[in-house]
Write a protein that holds these residues in place. Structure first.
Motif, PDB file in Angstrom:
ATOM      1  N   ASN A  88       0.811  -1.212   0.000  1.00 50.15           N
ATOM      2  CA  ASN A  88       0.000   0.000   0.000  1.00 50.15           C
ATOM      3  C   ASN A  88       0.848   1.268   0.000  1.00 50.15           C
ATOM      4  N   LEU A  89       0.232   2.357  -0.407  1.00 48.98           N
ATOM      5  CA  LEU A  89       0.873   3.666  -0.473  1.00 48.98           C
ATOM      6  C   LEU A  89       1.466   4.021   0.886  1.00 48.98           C
ATOM      7  N   THR A  90       2.774   4.270   0.899  1.00 46.54           N
ATOM      8  CA  THR A  90       3.513   4.446   2.151  1.00 46.54           C
ATOM      9  C   THR A  90       4.571   5.525   1.996  1.00 46.54           C
ATOM     10  N   ASN A  91       4.723   6.365   3.022  1.00 45.97           N
ATOM     11  CA  ASN A  91       5.864   7.281   3.098  1.00 45.97           C
ATOM     12  C   ASN A  91       7.014   6.525   3.744  1.00 45.97           C
ATOM     13  N   GLU A  92       8.105   6.351   3.015  1.00 42.64           N
ATOM     14  CA  GLU A  92       9.248   5.591   3.510  1.00 42.64           C
ATOM     15  C   GLU A  92      10.270   6.518   4.165  1.00 42.64           C
ATOM     16  N   GLU A  93      10.997   5.984   5.126  1.00 44.98           N
ATOM     17  CA  GLU A  93      11.967   6.768   5.894  1.00 44.98           C
ATOM     18  C   GLU A  93      13.112   7.289   5.034  1.00 44.98           C
ATOM     19  N   TRP A  94      13.332   6.718   3.844  1.00 46.14           N
ATOM     20  CA  TRP A  94      14.421   7.175   2.982  1.00 46.14           C
ATOM     21  C   TRP A  94      13.962   8.238   1.984  1.00 46.14           C
ATOM     22  N   GLY A  95      12.754   8.793   2.193  1.00 42.12           N
ATOM     23  CA  GLY A  95      12.344   9.980   1.455  1.00 42.12           C
ATOM     24  C   GLY A  95      11.531   9.769   0.194  1.00 42.12           C
ATOM     25  N   VAL A  96      10.836   8.637   0.106  1.00 42.67           N
ATOM     26  CA  VAL A  96       9.936   8.429  -1.029  1.00 42.67           C
ATOM     27  C   VAL A  96       8.549   8.055  -0.522  1.00 42.67           C
ATOM     28  N   ARG A  97       7.551   8.331  -1.338  1.00 46.28           N
ATOM     29  CA  ARG A  97       6.184   7.859  -1.129  1.00 46.28           C
ATOM     30  C   ARG A  97       5.957   6.879  -2.256  1.00 46.28           C
ATOM     31  N   ARG A  98       5.547   5.639  -1.935  1.00 45.50           N
ATOM     32  CA  ARG A  98       5.490   4.610  -2.967  1.00 45.50           C
ATOM     33  C   ARG A  98       4.437   3.563  -2.679  1.00 45.50           C
ATOM     34  N   PHE A  99       4.155   2.769  -3.717  1.00 52.44           N
ATOM     35  CA  PHE A  99       3.337   1.567  -3.592  1.00 52.44           C
ATOM     36  C   PHE A  99       3.823   0.571  -4.626  1.00 52.44           C
ATOM     37  N   PHE A 100       3.503  -0.703  -4.408  1.00 53.23           N
ATOM     38  CA  PHE A 100       3.821  -1.768  -5.359  1.00 53.23           C
ATOM     39  C   PHE A 100       2.517  -2.276  -5.955  1.00 53.23           C
ATOM     40  N   VAL A 101       2.539  -2.520  -7.256  1.00 51.15           N
ATOM     41  CA  VAL A 101       1.371  -3.007  -7.985  1.00 51.15           C
ATOM     42  C   VAL A 101       1.835  -4.068  -8.974  1.00 51.15           C
ATOM     43  N   LYS A 102       0.984  -5.045  -9.233  1.00 54.13           N
ATOM     44  CA  LYS A 102       1.269  -6.048 -10.258  1.00 54.13           C
ATOM     45  C   LYS A 102       0.833  -5.480 -11.617  1.00 54.13           C
ATOM     46  N   ASP A 103       1.739  -5.485 -12.579  1.00 52.82           N
ATOM     47  CA  ASP A 103       1.380  -5.013 -13.914  1.00 52.82           C
ATOM     48  C   ASP A 103       0.654  -6.125 -14.672  1.00 52.82           C
ATOM     49  N   PRO A 104       0.161  -5.871 -15.872  1.00 50.17           N
ATOM     50  CA  PRO A 104      -0.612  -6.891 -16.598  1.00 50.17           C
ATOM     51  C   PRO A 104       0.186  -8.140 -16.957  1.00 50.17           C
ATOM     52  N   PHE A 105       1.502  -8.082 -16.814  1.00 47.72           N
ATOM     53  CA  PHE A 105       2.367  -9.211 -17.145  1.00 47.72           C
ATOM     54  C   PHE A 105       2.786  -9.988 -15.898  1.00 47.72           C
ATOM     55  N   GLY A 106       2.250  -9.578 -14.732  1.00 44.48           N
ATOM     56  CA  GLY A 106       2.542 -10.266 -13.480  1.00 44.48           C
ATOM     57  C   GLY A 106       3.783  -9.767 -12.755  1.00 44.48           C
ATOM     58  N   HIS A 107       4.376  -8.686 -13.231  1.00 42.12           N
ATOM     59  CA  HIS A 107       5.582  -8.155 -12.610  1.00 42.12           C
ATOM     60  C   HIS A 107       5.238  -7.146 -11.510  1.00 42.12           C
ATOM     61  N   THR A 108       6.035  -7.152 -10.467  1.00 37.78           N
ATOM     62  CA  THR A 108       5.873  -6.171  -9.402  1.00 37.78           C
ATOM     63  C   THR A 108       6.522  -4.860  -9.828  1.00 37.78           C
ATOM     64  N   VAL A 109       5.725  -3.779  -9.793  1.00 40.01           N
ATOM     65  CA  VAL A 109       6.201  -2.454 -10.188  1.00 40.01           C
ATOM     66  C   VAL A 109       6.104  -1.524  -8.991  1.00 40.01           C
ATOM     67  N   ASN A 110       7.190  -0.856  -8.702  1.00 38.71           N
ATOM     68  CA  ASN A 110       7.287   0.131  -7.631  1.00 38.71           C
ATOM     69  C   ASN A 110       6.982   1.494  -8.252  1.00 38.71           C
ATOM     70  N   ILE A 111       5.866   2.100  -7.842  1.00 39.90           N
ATOM     71  CA  ILE A 111       5.507   3.442  -8.314  1.00 39.90           C
ATOM     72  C   ILE A 111       5.827   4.398  -7.176  1.00 39.90           C
ATOM     73  N   LEU A 112       6.620   5.433  -7.456  1.00 38.19           N
ATOM     74  CA  LEU A 112       7.113   6.279  -6.363  1.00 38.19           C
ATOM     75  C   LEU A 112       7.213   7.732  -6.748  1.00 38.19           C
ATOM     76  N   ALA A 113       7.268   8.559  -5.723  1.00 35.67           N
ATOM     77  CA  ALA A 113       7.594   9.984  -5.856  1.00 35.67           C
ATOM     78  C   ALA A 113       8.520  10.334  -4.699  1.00 35.67           C
ATOM     79  N   HIS A 114       9.485  11.185  -4.966  1.00 35.12           N
ATOM     80  CA  HIS A 114      10.358  11.651  -3.889  1.00 35.12           C
ATOM     81  C   HIS A 114       9.605  12.695  -3.067  1.00 35.12           C
ATOM     82  N   LEU A 115       9.768  12.624  -1.760  1.00 32.99           N
ATOM     83  CA  LEU A 115       9.091  13.563  -0.863  1.00 32.99           C
ATOM     84  C   LEU A 115       9.848  14.876  -0.801  1.00 32.99           C
TER      85      LEU A 115
END
Length: 115
Positions: A88-115
């Protein structure tokens, strides 16, 4: 000197990329030869390759990491479209806000923005 690195995702159905990568992530078609489709944009980006033992906070190492400027909006679009959110969407201690989602090919994709 390395100028560019391109991720190549094997598939038997190029159209599977359309909703996830074109509609939601708003990537443009840069090339389409019917057997290969390249999506992207005209943003300048650094050449980077990451090597990891884990994905941070003991998550799996994602297949791709995609930095966006509207991570909350993308998160909501992915959920609304029914894509599987596996971190789930999380603010990480190393300065990013991110979540992981499975793409249509079954791969884990990290979607992020720097805080």
């Amino acid at each position: 000197m390395v100028k560019r690195i391109v991720a190549n995702i094997k598939t038997n159905d190029l159209s599977k990329a359309n909703h996830f990568y074109q509609d939601i992530l708003e990537l443009d078609i840069l090339m389409d030869h019917s057997w290969i489709k390249t999506l992207g944009n005209d943003e300048d980006a650094k050449v980077q390759i990451s090597f990891a033992e884990q994905g941070g906070n003991d998550t799996e190492v994602p297949y791709l990491s995609i930095e966006v400027d509207n991570v909350d909006e993308i998160y909501n679009k992915m959920k609304d479209a029914g894509f599987e959110i596996i971190y789930n969407l999380t603010n990480e201690e190393w300065g990013v806000r991110r979540f992981f989602v499975k793409d249509p090919f079954g791969h884990t994709v990290n979607i992020l923005a720097h805080l």
